[in-house]
Each structure stands twice: as C-alpha cells, then as structure tokens.
Design a protein around this motif. Structure first.
Motif, PDB file in Angstrom:
ATOM      1  N   SER B 186      43.289  52.356  -5.517  1.00 31.90           N
ATOM      2  CA  SER B 186      42.504  51.281  -4.909  1.00 31.90           C
ATOM      3  C   SER B 186      42.653  51.297  -3.380  1.00 31.90           C
ATOM      4  O   SER B 186      41.726  50.938  -2.666  1.00 31.90           O
ATOM      5  CB  SER B 186      42.960  49.932  -5.462  1.00 31.90           C
ATOM      6  OG  SER B 186      44.345  49.795  -5.317  1.00 31.90           O
ATOM      7  N   TYR B 187      43.802  51.746  -2.866  1.00 31.92           N
ATOM      8  CA  TYR B 187      43.985  51.859  -1.419  1.00 31.92           C
ATOM      9  C   TYR B 187      42.980  52.841  -0.840  1.00 31.92           C
ATOM     10  O   TYR B 187      42.344  52.585   0.181  1.00 31.92           O
ATOM     11  CB  TYR B 187      45.401  52.361  -1.085  1.00 31.92           C
ATOM     12  CG  TYR B 187      46.507  51.352  -1.229  1.00 31.92           C
ATOM     13  CD1 TYR B 187      46.471  50.393  -2.234  1.00 31.92           C
ATOM     14  CD2 TYR B 187      47.586  51.368  -0.366  1.00 31.92           C
ATOM     15  CE1 TYR B 187      47.502  49.486  -2.377  1.00 31.92           C
ATOM     16  CE2 TYR B 187      48.621  50.461  -0.500  1.00 31.92           C
ATOM     17  CZ  TYR B 187      48.580  49.526  -1.508  1.00 31.92           C
ATOM     18  OH  TYR B 187      49.592  48.638  -1.637  1.00 31.92           O
ATOM     19  N   ARG B 188      42.857  54.002  -1.529  1.00 27.74           N
ATOM     20  CA  ARG B 188      41.939  55.024  -1.035  1.00 27.74           C
ATOM     21  C   ARG B 188      40.495  54.524  -1.092  1.00 27.74           C
ATOM     22  O   ARG B 188      39.717  54.702  -0.165  1.00 27.74           O
ATOM     23  CB  ARG B 188      42.052  56.291  -1.898  1.00 27.74           C
ATOM     24  CG  ARG B 188      43.356  57.012  -1.765  1.00 27.74           C
ATOM     25  CD  ARG B 188      43.354  58.301  -2.581  1.00 27.74           C
ATOM     26  NE  ARG B 188      44.656  58.928  -2.512  1.00 27.74           N
ATOM     27  CZ  ARG B 188      45.692  58.593  -3.260  1.00 27.74           C
ATOM     28  NH1 ARG B 188      45.560  57.629  -4.163  1.00 27.74           N
ATOM     29  NH2 ARG B 188      46.849  59.193  -3.126  1.00 27.74           N
ATOM     30  N   GLU B 189      40.187  53.874  -2.230  1.00 26.64           N
ATOM     31  CA  GLU B 189      38.813  53.396  -2.404  1.00 26.64           C
ATOM     32  C   GLU B 189      38.465  52.359  -1.344  1.00 26.64           C
ATOM     33  O   GLU B 189      37.365  52.376  -0.785  1.00 26.64           O
ATOM     34  CB  GLU B 189      38.657  52.809  -3.812  1.00 26.64           C
ATOM     35  CG  GLU B 189      38.612  53.894  -4.876  1.00 26.64           C
ATOM     36  CD  GLU B 189      39.091  53.409  -6.231  1.00 26.64           C
ATOM     37  OE1 GLU B 189      39.286  52.183  -6.399  1.00 26.64           O
ATOM     38  OE2 GLU B 189      39.270  54.253  -7.125  1.00 26.64           O
ATOM     39  N   ALA B 190      39.420  51.471  -1.048  1.00 23.37           N
ATOM     40  CA  ALA B 190      39.173  50.452  -0.024  1.00 23.37           C
ATOM     41  C   ALA B 190      38.889  51.109   1.322  1.00 23.37           C
ATOM     42  O   ALA B 190      37.962  50.733   2.037  1.00 23.37           O
ATOM     43  CB  ALA B 190      40.374  49.521   0.075  1.00 23.37           C
ATOM     44  N   ALA B 191      39.706  52.129   1.664  1.00 19.60           N
ATOM     45  CA  ALA B 191      39.524  52.802   2.945  1.00 19.60           C
ATOM     46  C   ALA B 191      38.178  53.510   2.993  1.00 19.60           C
ATOM     47  O   ALA B 191      37.440  53.411   3.988  1.00 19.60           O
ATOM     48  CB  ALA B 191      40.657  53.796   3.184  1.00 19.60           C
ATOM     49  N   LEU B 192      37.825  54.203   1.901  1.00 23.77           N
ATOM     50  CA  LEU B 192      36.564  54.934   1.875  1.00 23.77           C
ATOM     51  C   LEU B 192      35.383  53.972   1.972  1.00 23.77           C
ATOM     52  O   LEU B 192      34.391  54.254   2.642  1.00 23.77           O
ATOM     53  CB  LEU B 192      36.465  55.773   0.597  1.00 23.77           C
ATOM     54  CG  LEU B 192      37.364  57.003   0.573  1.00 23.77           C
ATOM     55  CD1 LEU B 192      37.266  57.700  -0.773  1.00 23.77           C
ATOM     56  CD2 LEU B 192      36.996  57.966   1.683  1.00 23.77           C
ATOM     57  N   ALA B 193      35.503  52.811   1.319  1.00 25.53           N
ATOM     58  CA  ALA B 193      34.423  51.829   1.339  1.00 25.53           C
ATOM     59  C   ALA B 193      34.196  51.305   2.748  1.00 25.53           C
ATOM     60  O   ALA B 193      33.086  50.898   3.104  1.00 25.53           O
ATOM     61  CB  ALA B 193      34.748  50.681   0.391  1.00 25.53           C
ATOM     62  N   LEU B 194      35.214  51.317   3.574  1.00 25.72           N
ATOM     63  CA  LEU B 194      35.066  50.867   4.959  1.00 25.72           C
ATOM     64  C   LEU B 194      34.521  51.981   5.844  1.00 25.72           C
ATOM     65  O   LEU B 194      34.387  51.799   7.048  1.00 25.72           O
ATOM     66  CB  LEU B 194      36.422  50.410   5.500  1.00 25.72           C
ATOM     67  CG  LEU B 194      36.945  49.109   4.898  1.00 25.72           C
ATOM     68  CD1 LEU B 194      38.350  48.851   5.365  1.00 25.72           C
ATOM     69  CD2 LEU B 194      36.032  47.966   5.269  1.00 25.72           C
ATOM     70  N   GLY B 195      34.283  53.152   5.261  1.00 25.74           N
ATOM     71  CA  GLY B 195      33.701  54.234   6.038  1.00 25.74           C
ATOM     72  C   GLY B 195      34.706  55.176   6.641  1.00 25.74           C
ATOM     73  O   GLY B 195      34.352  55.975   7.499  1.00 25.74           O
ATOM     74  N   ALA B 196      35.955  55.080   6.217  1.00 24.91           N
ATOM     75  CA  ALA B 196      36.964  55.984   6.776  1.00 24.91           C
ATOM     76  C   ALA B 196      36.777  57.383   6.225  1.00 24.91           C
ATOM     77  O   ALA B 196      36.368  57.554   5.075  1.00 24.91           O
ATOM     78  CB  ALA B 196      38.365  55.476   6.441  1.00 24.91           C
ATOM     79  N   THR B 197      37.068  58.392   7.042  1.00 26.53           N
ATOM     80  CA  THR B 197      37.072  59.760   6.531  1.00 26.53           C
ATOM     81  C   THR B 197      38.393  59.972   5.788  1.00 26.53           C
ATOM     82  O   THR B 197      39.290  59.133   5.835  1.00 26.53           O
ATOM     83  CB  THR B 197      36.969  60.775   7.668  1.00 26.53           C
ATOM     84  OG1 THR B 197      38.089  60.591   8.529  1.00 26.53           O
ATOM     85  CG2 THR B 197      35.681  60.597   8.443  1.00 26.53           C
ATOM     86  N   ARG B 198      38.479  61.133   5.147  1.00 29.11           N
ATOM     87  CA  ARG B 198      39.721  61.395   4.402  1.00 29.11           C
ATOM     88  C   ARG B 198      40.929  61.407   5.326  1.00 29.11           C
ATOM     89  O   ARG B 198      41.992  60.888   4.999  1.00 29.11           O
ATOM     90  CB  ARG B 198      39.599  62.730   3.671  1.00 29.11           C
ATOM     91  CG  ARG B 198      38.950  62.610   2.318  1.00 29.11           C
ATOM     92  CD  ARG B 198      38.940  63.927   1.625  1.00 29.11           C
ATOM     93  NE  ARG B 198      38.234  64.922   2.419  1.00 29.11           N
ATOM     94  CZ  ARG B 198      37.959  66.159   1.996  1.00 29.11           C
ATOM     95  NH1 ARG B 198      38.349  66.522   0.796  1.00 29.11           N
ATOM     96  NH2 ARG B 198      37.322  67.017   2.764  1.00 29.11           N
TER      97      ARG B 198
END
Lengths: 298, 302
Positions: B186-198
């Motif tokens: 869920s941490y990764r998904e939250a970051a990706l949803a905000l538009g963060a790159t890997r």
C-alpha cells in the motif's frame, strides 16, 4: 472531440530523467557483482581445465603433492560433510520443530532465537578454537574426522534451524487444526502431517548446507584435517572415524601456500573441482526447490 | 445411563514413546543456547589462565606482536585490531552502496524471470567458499593489482577488502531485499498514485520505511567481514603493520589465529593468547549480531 493531450512540464522531464539514471546506475551495480562471478569462474576453469580428468579425481597426490590427483582429499571432504550433516540435521530439525510447533512466545524462545542468530554469526575460526578445546582436548577425541565433523556440525546448525523453521511455517495452520480435531496428539500431528508436508523445504535447506560445509577450511584445520595422508587409490572407505583426513579446501590451501614449485595449473584444478562440486550441489537444491514450489498444493 | 467405557486406543508404550520424543525435542530446542554458551566457555577457559599475566592496556594498544621472542615476549594486538577494522571498513565502503543498490534493483526495478535469475546468481555468489576467494586474491587479484595499480605488493589491504566486499555483498542483498519486501504494498501504491516515479518511491518512501531492516543487512555484512578468516589470511600479505595507505599489507585478528595456532604447544602462553584473541572476536561479532537482531526486531514491531 480529441482527448486532452499531456505535455510534459520541465519538472516531469527531470523526474523521468532521474528515473532512467537510477535504473541505469542500479543495474550497473548488479552487473558489477554478477560479472566478477562469471569472470572468475571462467578464468579458473580455463586455467585448471587441462589437468582435470577422471584419473585426476581418483588417484592420490604424489611427489610431495606436486603430481597425481586429489582422491584422498575428495573422499575426506565427503566424510566430513556426511558426518557433520548426519549430526546437525536431526538436531537442527527438532530444534526448529520445538520453536515452531511446541514453544509459546516466552523469554525462553526469545533466548533461543537470539542464540540461533548469534551462533550463525560466530566466526569460523572461533568455531575452530571451540572444536579444539571441546572435542579434540576435553572430549578426548584427538585430531580426528569425528572432532572435525562435530565442529562443522555446530557451525551449520543455526542455518539448518532457520531454513527448517521457514519450511514448517509454510504449512498452513488449518492442516494442523484438522488433524487435532480428529483427536491426534501434538507429536502425531507433527509426524503424520507437518513433517511430510514440509520435508522438501527441510531437505533443500540441508542440501544447501552441504556446499557450505564442503568449502570450510578454518574449522577443520586444527581439529582433524591434515596436509597429507596416504590412502589407497580409489578406495571408497579409506578412513576410520578416529583418523585424520585430507580435505579439498585444506588441500587447496596447502598446495597454494605450503608446496613450492607445484605445477601452475594444479591449484586452479583443485579450486575448479571444489567450486564445481559446491555450485553443482547448490544448483540441484535450487532447481528442486523451484520445481517443488511450482507444484505446491496449497 | 452410564456412557460406554472409553477404550484406550493407544498402548502405554506408544504414550511413553511420545513423551520421550517430546523431551528430546525440548532438549534439541535449547541446544543452540547450550552451544553458544559452551563456545564462550571453552574458548574462555583455554585462554583464562593467561589473563592475570597480561597488561591489557599494552595488549590492546601496542602494535608489538612478538609471541615467540626469546628475551622479551610481547602480545600487542593493536596493529591487528586496526588491520581488522580497516579491511572491514574499506570492504563495507564498497559493499554497502553496491549491496543496497542491488537489493533495490532486484526488489523494485525488475520482476518475473530476471528477478528469479538474479536471486539465484546472488545465492551462487554466496556459495563460493572463502578458501577459493583467498586463492583468487592470491593468484588473480595479486597479479592484477601489481600490473594496473601503483602498488609495490599485490597482497594488501585493498586486495583483501575487495574480496571481503564480494563475499559480504550477497548477505546484504538478500537481507536488504527481504527488508524492502516487508514494506507493505500500500505504501508503493500510495506513492505511485501521487505520480511518483519508481526511484522517487524508493528514496522517499521505501528506504525510510525499511530503514531498520537495511541497517540489519549492513550489520550482518559487517559481522561476516570481521569473522572471515581464510580469504584475509591469504590476501592481506599477513604483515603486522599499521596501514598508512590502501596498498599496505596488514594482518587481521582471525588470520593470526589461523596462521599461528598450528605452531603453538597446547597450554603455552602463546596458545592461550590466541584463545583470548578468539574471545575478542566472539565478543565483537556477538555485539554486532545483537545490534542486527535489535534492528530486525524494530522492523517487526512496526
């Protein structure tokens, strides 16, 4: 109407550039680890290959270890590994059974877990000191195969405990509950249900320790391995348990550092045989593991 | 109405057998504790008779190691402590960035078949015996260093540190990867949803979240490097020497024991001194592993 098109702002472009750069640098770091492995293995094989043939494997070193083969060292390593694992595997598996199936969370299990972690971290040379003090001198075994194997056994014990615990943990609780519900006791459950369902994982863990045990030098140097011991060529059981023996790892050390003007390819050939045996055993374990994982029933 | 009598399904023998097995299991359960304790005890007992005769300040700080001198025996391990610390430190300088970088790459930047392959390769790297590393240092690296670098001798601090780095990297990668895997998706998904790159996800979210696990990975790598014996025995040059440059030969605590134990008489002061060095090593690695364990425990609590 056309869907809106995105135009990348400078900020987004920078972000993407950094992403590409990071991927490049990180993959470079992985390559920097993987390439030396292949380069080294290839180099050793090229240098050692001319000497390696069947006769090299099954004849004994001659001429002050400057000629001949490596049979006595090869068999010695097999002796040490087999005995060490015959001792370590039952103790390690039962310890893991205790931790995973019997013990409740308490100060004792915390202490045991801490001991396992620390036992895994004890330097191999300290294991050698312990083996010398406890098995060779105190228990009166003398410098012998038995003393060296027991030293190796204690060294591999924590890793066997850890891998077995993982294998036991992978058996679903519902299996155990079903068994308890038909009136089986704890031990019956373990023997009939838990162990049969985790035996493949346990065995893989033990096999992976074969290679680690075969490669160790420091723990056997002072507890049972010798520079040279004469045995019959190709004899299958040349050593008694109370004998000292040769070992591949020790033989490589001896030939590289103690024997003058040995042929240049000889240490490379020994290294290739040792490395080949270790990697072969490991590869087998890994292939078996992935095969078993792929056909897991739950 | 009385219930029908319960028939004893199992014989007394089987019940007693089971009880015996359970006791054996309990005994094996505490075996690890017994072994750690007896390692400490036996190493301590072999070394203990020498303790009152030593001037500890001199032992720890003096670089003068003359255990077989006829006129004036001196047991100074200062140079070896510095040797061990310098080779471990230099090895970690290489191994920590590369190990953590590889862990991040394996865990976050690749998937599927490549990931499985890399994990197998790293496992293979971990399986190479230390004596083979030592031989590589002695034959291959020795030659390379003498040819390409401004070093008078090829067996030195730099050579051994490179070997130790390659040896401890697999531990750092596998434990570090476990630590990253333990971060909830869920941490990764939250970051990706905000538009963060890997990469942004990695250094803004995952690295802070997996901090303790990564620290444990590094500490276990350090523990491995401190305790390594055969590779450093063969590749350091084995000279009692306080290093002043990267290319000075050094000697470590572990290598000293390995090289000299075979030549000492059982019970002699020199023999006991080697056991005391072993005791030092045991204590150092004990503390390092304890810290690593505490770091991992911190992860679990989160």
């Amino acid at each position: 109407m056309n869907p809106p098109t995105f135009t990348a702002t400078p900020h987004v472009l920078r972000k993407l550039r950094r992403e590409r750069l990071a991927a490049l640098v990180l993959s470079g770091m992985v390559l920097a680890m993987v390439l030396p492995l292949f380069a080294i293995v290839a180099y050793l094989v090229v240098k050692g290959a001319p000497l390696i043939n069947w006769a090299f494997l099954v004849t004994n070193p001659t001429d002050g270890m400057r000629a001949g083969g490596i049979w006595s060292a090869l068999v010695g390593t097999v002796y040490l590994v087999v005995i060490a694992l015959l001792v370590a595997a039952p103790i390690g598996v039962l310890c893991a059974v205790y931790l995973n199936e019997y013990a409740r969370e308490s100060w004792l299990t915390r202490l045991i877990n801490l001991a396992v972690v620390n036992l895994a971290g004890v330097p191999s040379i300290v294991h050698a000191l312990f083996g010398l003090g406890a098995f060779v001198l105190f228990a009166g075994l003398g410098r012998s195969i038995l003393a060296a194997s027991l030293t190796l056994a204690i060294m591999t014990l924590p890793v066997i405990i850890a891998s077995t615990k993982e294998a036991l943990n992978a058996v679903p609780l519902s299996f155990r509950e079903a068994c308890w519900n038909v009136g089986a006791s704890r031990w019956q459950t373990i023997w009939r249900v838990v162990l049969p369902n985790s035996i493949s994982g346990i065995l893989t863990g033990v096999i992976l320790q074969v290679s680690r045990t075969a490669g160790e030098t420091a723990p056997i140097m002072f507890t049972g391995a010798v520079f040279f011991k004469k045995v019959a060529d190709g004899a299958l059981f040349p050593y008694a348990l109370t004998d000292q023996c040769m070992a591949l790892s020790m033989h490589l050390y001896t030939v590289t550092t103690q024997v003058n003007n040995a042929p240049e390819a000889l240490p490379y050939a020994i290294a290739v045989v040792l490395l080949g045996a270790v990697l072969l055993v490991n590869a087998t374990a890994i292939i078996v593991r992935s095969y078993l994982r792929s056909r897991k029933k739950w | 109405m009385n219930p029908p009598p319960v028939r004893q399904a199992r014989s007394a023998l089987s019940l007693w057998g089971e009880r015996a097995i359970e006791w054996i299991i309990r005994l094996c359960g505490i075996s690890a504790v017994i072994f750690v304790f007896s390692i400490f005890l036996f190493v301590f007992l072999e070394g203990a008779p020498l303790i009152p005769d030593l001037n500890w300040i001199q032992v720890i700080f003096s670089p003068e190691w003359y255990p077989t001198s006829r006129s004036n025996v001196r047991y100074g391990v200062g140079a070896m402590i510095i040797g061990t610390l310098s080779v471990t430190g230099l090895a970690m300088l290489f191994a920590v960035p590369f190990g953590l970088g590889a862990a991040v790459f394996v865990s976050e930047f690749c998937g599927g078949r490549l990931k499985e392959t890399l994990k197998v390769v790293i496992e293979m790297l971990a399986a190479i015996p230390s004596i083979v590393w030592g031989f590589i240092g002695l034959s291959v690296m020795n030659h390379l260093i003498q040819t390409w670098l401004p070093a008078p001798v090829g067996l030195n601090l730099f050579n051994a540190a490179l070997l130790l780095a390659l040896m401890s990297v697999p531990i750092i990668v596998s434990i570090g990867e476990d630590a990253l895997k333990a971060v909830p998706d869920s941490y990764r998904e939250a970051a990706l949803a905000l538009g963060a790159t890997r990469w942004q996800t990695v250094y803004r979210v995952l690295l802070p979240a997996a901090r303790n696990g990564l620290l444990a990975a590094v500490l276990l790598g350090v523990g491995r490097a401190i305790g390594e014996t055969m590779a450093v025995l063969m590749a350091t040059g084995h000279a009692v020497n306080i290093p002043t440059s990267l290319f000075d030969p050094i000697r470590t605590l572990t290598a000293t024991i390995a090289a000299e134990l075979g030549e000492t008489a059982v019970g002699s002061p020199h023999y006991r001194m080697l056991f005391l060095i072993g005791l030092m090593l045991f204590s150092i690695t004990f503390v390092v592993n304890l810290l690593a364990d505490l770091a991992v425990r911190g992860v679990r609590r989160q």
